[in-house]
Design an enzyme around this catalytic site. Structure first.
Site, short mmCIF file in Angstrom:
data_model
loop_
_atom_site.label_atom_id
_atom_site.label_comp_id
_atom_site.label_asym_id
_atom_site.label_seq_id
_atom_site.Cartn_x
_atom_site.Cartn_y
_atom_site.Cartn_z
N SER A 1 -29.02 -24.04 -48.48
CA SER A 1 -27.96 -24.13 -47.38
C SER A 1 -27.48 -22.86 -47.36
O SER A 1 -27.55 -22.04 -48.03
CB SER A 1 -27.03 -25.03 -47.52
OG SER A 1 -27.54 -26.47 -47.91
N1 SAH Z 1 -28.24 -28.22 -51.71
C1 SAH Z 1 -29.51 -27.72 -51.33
C2 SAH Z 1 -30.14 -28.14 -50.31
C3 SAH Z 1 -31.53 -28.81 -50.22
S1 SAH Z 1 -32.15 -29.45 -48.81
C4 SAH Z 1 -29.78 -26.24 -51.68
O1 SAH Z 1 -28.87 -25.52 -51.30
O2 SAH Z 1 -30.69 -26.01 -52.01
C5 SAH Z 1 -31.87 -30.92 -49.14
C6 SAH Z 1 -32.64 -31.58 -50.33
O3 SAH Z 1 -32.31 -33.18 -50.23
C7 SAH Z 1 -34.38 -31.40 -50.03
O4 SAH Z 1 -34.57 -30.73 -51.20
C8 SAH Z 1 -34.83 -32.93 -50.07
O5 SAH Z 1 -35.83 -33.01 -50.77
C9 SAH Z 1 -33.52 -33.70 -50.68
N2 SAH Z 1 -33.53 -35.01 -50.27
C10 SAH Z 1 -34.04 -35.49 -49.18
N3 SAH Z 1 -33.89 -37.12 -49.21
C11 SAH Z 1 -33.31 -37.45 -50.40
C12 SAH Z 1 -33.15 -38.36 -50.82
N4 SAH Z 1 -33.23 -39.74 -50.61
N5 SAH Z 1 -32.63 -38.32 -52.40
C13 SAH Z 1 -32.73 -37.32 -53.08
N6 SAH Z 1 -33.04 -36.16 -52.47
C14 SAH Z 1 -33.32 -36.20 -51.23
#
Ligand code: SAH
Length: 199
Positions: free
Chosen positions: A52
């Protein structure tokens, strides 16, 4: 990054600013992205996912009003960057990620940086992490269409949850759990990857 992207946009919580100052964002992005690590934008981290934008990480963290006694559930570990910011401020962070390779990679980096107050789980975070509930705060970093009921149930009374709600475009929504009801407040518009549900 701190002055231009965060303080200029009204991020004020000293705990959030010092955590954002301390966590090395470049450690959480792939080698080819390192030169952009402190830019005002999200970046690809592989597996079609993104880290993000720094402002969004700070904004979501500030809204939770965390302190050093809090236990936090994070859904969507991704790169582990948001996890580190939470772990700088809160007592303990429980982070769930559905893509095993991302969870493992984030874990390696966070352990390498010396974080000892983070627990990792691979799985569908829409069911939360019951074993360690209730949580003082819940942060969801992938967007569901509606709030998964398990997450609301695992939120402590008095606790706060921040979640991007919607499909192609989303709004960040703050849920505050009170004794008899949960209040909702719609904040800013955002774009997150969708929260995927395991069959
Ligand atoms: N806070 C993170 C954002 C990552 S993007 C950062 O700054 O790096 C969102 C993440 O959510 C991705 O890695 C994706 O694989 C994960 N995701 C999507 N659906 C999910 C679920 N049902 N349970 C856990 N993680 C999930």
């Amino acid at each position: 990054m701190i002055t231009r992207q965060l303080q200029a946009r009204d991020i004020r919580d000293p705990n959030v600013l010092s955590a954002m100052r301390k966590v090395p964002r470049h450690e959480f992005v792939p080698d080819t992205m390192k030169k952009y690590a402190y830019n005002d934008e999200p970046l690809p981290i592989g597996e079609g996912q993104t880290i993000s934008q720094p402002f969004i990480v700070a904004y979501m963290t500030e809204i939770l009003k965390l302190d050093k006694n809090h236990r936090v559930l994070e859904v969507g570990t991704g790169s582990g960057y948001q996890t580190a910011v939470l772990a700088e401020i809160a007592h303990q962070v429980f982070s769930v990620e559905i893509i095993a390779s991302l969870s493992q990679h984030a874990k390696d980096i966070l352990l390498g940086l010396g974080y000892k107050n983070i627990r990792f789980k691979i799985g569908d975070g829409s069911s939360g992490w019951l074993e360690h509930a209730p949580y003082d705060a819940v942060i969801v970093t992938a967007a569901p269409a509606t709030v998964p009921s398990a997450l609301e149930e695992q939120l402590q009374i008095g606790g706060r949850m921040i979640v991007p709600l919607g499909e192609a475009y989303q709004d960040l929504v703050l849920l505050s759990r009170e004794k008899k009801k949960t209040k909702r407040k719609t904040l800013i518009s955002v774009r997150f990857v969708p929260l995927v549900r395991q069959e």
